[in-house]
Scaffold this active site. Structure first.
Site, short mmCIF file in Angstrom:
data_model
loop_
_atom_site.label_atom_id
_atom_site.label_comp_id
_atom_site.label_asym_id
_atom_site.label_seq_id
_atom_site.Cartn_x
_atom_site.Cartn_y
_atom_site.Cartn_z
N ASP A 98 1.00 -1.34 -0.19
CA ASP A 98 0.09 0.02 -0.06
C ASP A 98 0.95 1.24 -0.32
OD1 ASP A 98 -2.34 1.46 0.11
OD2 ASP A 98 -3.16 -0.34 1.41
N ASP A 200 -2.86 4.77 -2.65
CA ASP A 200 -3.97 5.39 -1.81
C ASP A 200 -4.25 6.82 -1.96
OD1 ASP A 200 -5.72 5.21 0.68
OD2 ASP A 200 -4.36 6.84 1.33
N GLU A 257 -6.32 3.99 -6.24
CA GLU A 257 -7.56 4.26 -5.76
C GLU A 257 -7.87 5.77 -6.33
OE1 GLU A 257 -9.68 4.45 -1.20
OE2 GLU A 257 -7.62 5.54 -1.55
N HIS A 329 -11.17 -2.94 2.56
CA HIS A 329 -11.15 -2.39 3.87
C HIS A 329 -11.61 -1.33 4.21
CE1 HIS A 329 -8.22 0.18 1.87
NE2 HIS A 329 -8.03 0.93 2.87
N ASP A 330 -12.04 -0.40 3.20
CA ASP A 330 -12.79 0.78 3.54
C ASP A 330 -14.53 0.47 3.11
OD1 ASP A 330 -10.95 2.69 4.21
OD2 ASP A 330 -10.38 3.08 2.21
#
Length: 558
Positions: A98, A200, A257, A329-330
């Protein structure tokens, strides 16, 4: 299309803190992941995306990084990380890290130096601005609520900028020295053997550095972060420089993302020479949250979900590959989000998996998705850990919801739904830890767990394994990887999802019945073979129509 090493691969996101605890401290760790690599391999996983394992105070669960070159001691050591890389290589698997570079932690040495001397060399790494008339420099609302501007301690009328929590100051990408530090760090990880990055919140690095006010969109007098990001420009040049200095040199796999991208920029982002290898398709997830907050959340609508999926696939068809997700995860659990109540059973979960994993693009599975893990039903706000959830709870109360109504919103939408510990077996704490888990385990683990599904040939887990095997089957892999996505809209009953994956060699039809009744689907071509069926029944009537039971999914070679 130029063929790349990651084409045809299947990815899994692992959230280390909740995957498997090897040392009984209640927190998942790298050794725990290493011990489960054979499980991931058996699931058909080629690429593992690891949520952040860098050193962090964990204000935002590791997305606030205090040292990009260190492993958080909660997860283990750099030696553990190197072992993970080596063990994955033995299995022909790839590790994706990440990459969180829109912001860092307020405990990072850069920010600590900057806060001591905002006019010094590290002050340029961040955004410091004077206030206006005793107030913040502009009226921006952070993603986690409240102003994006935080007063600098000890400095009257000086603020720093943070799009997320105040402990996550935004990095100034307009500073060449800062950019070079980031490129150096990225290349260090790539040299170590990392295969790429999930990137991210990357669209947020672009700013209108004059920070003008915008019309308020809430009673707090602030405007949303989405508005702020959408008004900025120049992201393309920044991302291209990032790619040239890092990813391109290593043939790295990158997945962005990306929110607030302008529609005409899709080619720039994921085209043949795009900034990234691929980017996540969030179009279906954006349908559920309300315009101003979770208190306005919308119920699942099959037609809107299907149309969003079709539209995203069609837009990307001549451009590049999307990365397709059900959850991450979000997001809340897909089994609790994208299925009506009557379909929230094993057949429904298998049907949803079939629809997602056979799309054109890169399929991503999130840990626990492969066993059909569900949302957690909290009884009070104290059972949540997530900053965003707590903010949305307070927002719902301010907007007139009762405590119970606000809790219902959070139970449906909270990021903690996906962050609950992985459910391995029926032992205490679902076999995740013999200690006290950092976040409460979903009590349904006694019914939904890996061990129980391993031995059941009809389980969700074994169906996922059949799906990944089908996608990689040498007879069909070319079609599933490079074949066209063709939505089927004509003569299809309501509540049925139908699309083709086809090339010059073959046509494969994917069907799913989201309705509560049996429906009949007319086919233009005869069925040559049933490649996959999530139920035992398969019937073609005298009119040549396929009869689909409720929650039935079929994959048909025509």
């Amino acid at each position: 299309m130029e063929k790349k090493w990651w084409h045809g691969k299947i990815a899994c996101q692992v959230y280390p803190k909740s995957y498997y605890d090897s040392n009984r401290d209640g927190i998942g760790d790298l050794q725990g992941i290493i011990s489960k690599l054979d499980y991931l391999k058996a699931l058909g996983i080629d690429i593992v995306w690891l949520s952040p394992v860098y050193r962090s105070p964990f204000v935002d669960q590791g997305y606030d990084i205090s040292d990009y070159y260190e492993i958080a001691p909660e997860f283990g050591t750099m030696e553990d990380f190197d072992t993970l890389l080596a063990e994955m290589k033995k299995r022909g698997m790839y590790l994706v890290m990440d990459l969180v570079v829109n912001h860092c932690s307020s405990e990072h040495k850069w920010f600590q130096e900057a806060i001591r001397n905002p006019e010094g060399p590290y002050g340029k790494y961040f955004y410091f601005r004077k206030g206006k008339d005793g107030h913040a420099p502009s009226n921006y609302r952070s993603y986690f609520g409240g102003s994006m501007w935080e007063p600098v301690p000890g400095r009257e009328d000086l603020y720093y900028y943070h799009a997320f929590a105040k402990e996550q100051p935004d990095l100034n990408w307009y500073c060449p020295e800062l950019r070079n530090k980031i490129y150096e760090m990225i290349n260090w990880w790539l040299e170590k053997g990392v295969a790429g990055f999930r990137i991210d919140a990357i669209i947020n690095i672009q700013k209108d550095t004059t920070f003008p006010d915008y019309p308020a969109d809430g009673p707090d007098g602030l405007c949303s972060a989405d508005t702020v990001v959408s008004r900025a420009s120049g992201i393309g040049e920044m991302l291209e420089e990032l790619k040239v200095h890092t990813f391109q040199k290593y043939d790295a796999f990158t997945v962005g993302e990306v929110f607030n991208m302008k529609e005409e920029e899709l080619q720039e982002f994921i085209g043949e020479q795009g900034h990234f290898s691929t980017m996540f398709d969030f179009s279906q997830h954006l349908l559920t949250a309300g315009e101003h907050g979770w208190y306005e959340q919308r119920p699942f609508c099959f037609e809107a979900w299907r149309d969003a999926l079709f539209t995203a696939q069609e837009k990307a068809a001549s451009v590049g590959f999307l990365s397709n997700i059900i959850e991450n995860h979000d997001e809340p659990r897909g089994a609790s989000t994208f299925l009506p109540d009557y379909a929230q059973n094993d057949d429904g979960v298998k049907m949803l998996a079939t629809a997602s994993l056979l799309l054109r693009g890169v399929p991503f599975i999130y840990q626990g998705q492969e066993i059909g893990m569900r949302n957690f039903k909290a009884r009070s706000i104290e059972e949540f850990d997530d900053l965003n959830t707590k903010d949305q709870y307070e927002l719902a109360l301010r907007m007139g919801c009762t405590e119970q109504e606000a809790l219902v919103c959070c139970n449906r939408m909270s990021r903690d739904n996906a962050r609950r510990p992985m459910q391995w077996n029926t032992e205490d704490n679902a076999g995740f830890t013999t200690g006290t888990p950092w976040l409460k385990v979903n009590p349904d683990y006694t019914k939904i767990n890996v061990q129980g599904q391993e031995s059941d040939p009809d389980s969700v887990l074994n169906y996922y394994r059949k799906l990944t095997a089908l996608r990689k089957d040498p007879r069909y892999v070319q079609t599933f990887t490079y074949g066209r996505f063709v939505p089927v809209r004509e003569r299809i009953p309501e509540q049925v999802l139908a699309y083709l994956r086809e090339d010059e060699q073959q046509k494969i039809l994917v069907l799913g019945n989201w309705s509560e009744q049996t429906v009949k689907v007319s086919l233009e071509n005869a069925v040559k073979e049933v490649l996959l069926n999530n139920q035992k029944a398969f019937r073609i009537n005298e009119k040549g129509q396929v009869e689909l039971q409720s929650c039935q999914a079929l994959v048909l070679l025509l």
